[in-house]
Design an enzyme around this catalytic site. Structure first.
Site, PDB file in Angstrom:
ATOM      1  CE  LYS A 176      -4.473   0.887   0.205  1.00 21.79           C
ATOM      2  NZ  LYS A 176      -5.447   0.340  -0.727  1.00 21.79           N
TER       3      LYS A 176
ATOM      4  CB  SER B 247      -8.409   0.600  -2.499  1.00 22.58           C
ATOM      5  OG  SER B 247      -8.143   0.617  -1.117  1.00 22.58           O
TER       6      SER B 247
END
Length: 604
Positions: A210, A409
């Site tokens: 991430k 996401s």
């Protein structure tokens, strides 16, 4: 006394006459306006018939697609000043642009009056590969029907050249060139900048890859991120070159030689990029606009009235033939677009939820297609939209998600609610992970002699940029991020019917291309909007579907900016988002300070 009464009588009579005159005048004005509107309406109908009779009935004409125009269903009125002023001050997004184009191309393929297509690519305003591929599919079908396609531009960037490659013949203006440079992924890193400003940054995240938070935590890109992004852009570029190679019947090396071979070829062309494009078969002919027009007149005949080749503009074509097929109401399948970063609240997720709720309450709508092009957003927004979609499934209204350029996401979170997920081979998806970034400027305030002090009951939920992060706030943030992450992977495991152990292996913030996401079970099939229609037909068992398009009104970025009280943080994040997404967007301070943020900032 009698004279006084006569004067009063005269005044009242005069006033009454004036009132009657005014009333009659107003009524007459309204009547004239109504007659004028009626005449204008009749004129439009007749004008439409004239276009149909005088233009469309001509033989051997060409459909001209000029990409610097708007392909909307109201193109007939695009020159009207009132409509221009109205559109200037409203921020309504039309999501039918691509659909209008492909429907027009498909109809033209069967139209005996259309013998070819001209692609005028000077100002192409479509930037993502999945949509370009979708248009290219219909251009290929048109070409395979035996009709010709011609492309012309002053110069070709990668998006323009991608579409041009589907043409039978590519024209380049004498001063133009083809600009192929590959794909790059670069971003600005702010760690040293923030340190110099004495801004402390607290980062909370789950997911090794991430990498969006790296811009605040590092001075340069991490090796892990470089490896992942290198693989990603190489796969994207290979997909791009493969399509061009097939269309132009050239090898990938011929289309995009190494830097060394490129310079050798350029020297042979005496440094002339226009000549280079012709000699290396990237284009078929160097031609100015006059010579191009002459060749098109030879192919399609002369329109003596317009003194040019016989042609019809795609906007007129859409208005006359395609408009009727675009159902704005009374459809039985709803189409809702979700575009951009997802924000929680009345100016973001509530708008989408309300539209989904309309689908829920409308007995005539039997299913939903979600067109998603989003990097994610606030986890609260994702949860709210997801829950509304689940309610839709409970009353047996199937949902099909079609991913466009990106559905990562938080956008992937809501995608899991679907009965079936379709993605383009190069859609960016996955990025299963959560992060939050909190900036603190208390050291700056201390430096200039400002200190905040006082008493309070507790430090819980008292997050502020101008106060140091307390230990309990930090612990709350960590717990919330971890809980949100566990909820995310559990959701993916349940909705995608995958073992939790398998999800944990890929739930590290990694971004996947659509073709790889299918291998991991994150999506069901590769395809486009046409495949989504076929799937919703199968799930709803409706023989004849009518699509009801629901355009989401976008909220003005300026309003978000004006409501933001936090200048430094909003600007830092604003600049980052602008650099990454190439879009204008402002973050509302109150919403940004939510504990859990689910963004995917891995963009080419």
């Amino acid at each position: 006394m009698i004279k006084l009464l006569n004067i009063i009588k005269f005044v009242f009579c005069y006033l009454w006459s004036l009132i009657n005159f005014t009333r009659t005048l107003i009524i007459n004005i309204i009547f004239i306006l109504l007659i004028s509107l009626f005449c204008y309406y009749i004129y439009n109908i007749n004008h439409k018939k004239n276009i149909n009779n005088k233009i469309l009935k001509k033989n051997h004409q060409v459909l001209e697609i000029n990409f610097d125009e708007n392909f909307d269903n109201d193109s007939f009125y695009k020159n009207n000043l009132i409509f221009k002023l109205f559109n200037k001050f409203t921020n309504k997004k039309n999501n039918n642009l691509i659909i209008n184009i492909v429907n027009a191309i498909n109809f033209a393929k069967k139209d005996k009056n259309i013998d070819g297509i001209i692609l005028k690519l000077h100002n192409l305003n479509i930037y993502d590969l999945p949509n370009l591929r979708y248009i290219g599919k219909y251009l290929n079908d048109f070409k395979n029907s035996g009709k010709k396609i011609y492309a012309i531009s002053d110069m070709y960037d990668q998006n323009q050249y991608y579409l041009a490659s589907f043409a039978n013949k590519i024209f380049l203006l004498p001063y133009g060139y083809v600009k192929l440079y590959g794909i790059n992924f670069k971003k600005f890193f702010f760690k040293k900048f923030l340190k110099n400003l004495k801004v402390k940054t607290h980062i909370f995240k789950v997911g090794k890859y991430k990498s969006a938070v790296e811009i605040f935590a590092r001075k340069e890109m991490s090796n892990d991120d470089k490896i992942v992004m290198s693989q990603l852009i190489n796969n994207l570029w290979d997909d791009y070159l493969t399509t061009i190679s097939i269309n132009r019947q050239l090898t990938k090396e011929e289309i995009f030689p190494t830097d060394e071979n490129f310079l050798i070829s350029l020297k042979k062309s005496h440094g002339n990029l226009t000549l280079f494009a012709l000699q290396n078969k990237l284009v078929d002919k160097i031609s100015d606009n006059h010579d191009f027009e002459k060749e098109m007149i030879q192919n399609f005949g002369l329109d003596k009235i317009q003194n040019t080749y016989k042609k019809i503009n795609i906007n007129d074509y859409i208005k006359l033939y395609i408009d009727d097929g675009m159902q704005k109401n009374n459809g039985n399948i709803a189409v809702i677009p979700i575009d951009g970063i997802m924000i929680y609240g009345k100016n973001g997720s509530d708008i989408i939820i309300n539209q989904i709720n309309k689908v829920y309450r409308d007995p005539n709508i039997k299913g939903l297609i979600l067109k998603i092009n989003s990097p994610g957003g606030d986890i609260l927004a994702a949860k709210a939209i997801y829950n509304e979609l689940i309610l839709l499934k409970k009353i047996h209204k199937p949902i099909v998600v079609v991913m466009e350029n990106m559905a990562a996401s938080g956008a992937y979170w809501i995608s899991t609610a679907a009965d079936f997920i379709i993605a383009d081979p190069v859609t960016l998806t996955g990025s299963i992970g959560i992060f939050s970034v909190v900036h603190n400027i208390s050291d700056i305030l201390d430096l200039i002699g400002i200190k905040k002090d006082g008493v309070n009951i507790s430090d819980r939920f008292n997050l502020s940029m101008n106060e140091k992060l307390s230990s309990i706030e930090e612990e709350i943030m960590n717990l919330n991020i971890k809980t949100g992450y566990n909820e995310f992977i559990s959701l993916v495991s349940k909705e995608r019917n995958l073992p939790i152990e398998k999800v944990e292996k890929i739930a590290n913030g990694m971004v996947f291309l659509g073709k790889d996401a299918q291998k991991y079970g994150l999506i069901d099939d590769l395809g486009d909007f046409d495949n989504a229609i076929m799937k919703i037909v199968q799930l709803t068992k409706i023989k004849k579907i009518k699509l009801q398009w629901i355009n989401i009104d976008t909220f003005s970025p300026l309003n978000f900016f004006l409501k933001s009280n936090n200048f430094i943080m909003s600007n830092l994040i604003q600049n980052y988002i602008n650099f990454i997404f190439n879009k204008n967007f402002s973050l509302n301070n109150e919403k940004f300070l939510n504990f859990k943020k689910t963004y995917s900032l891995c963009v080419i």
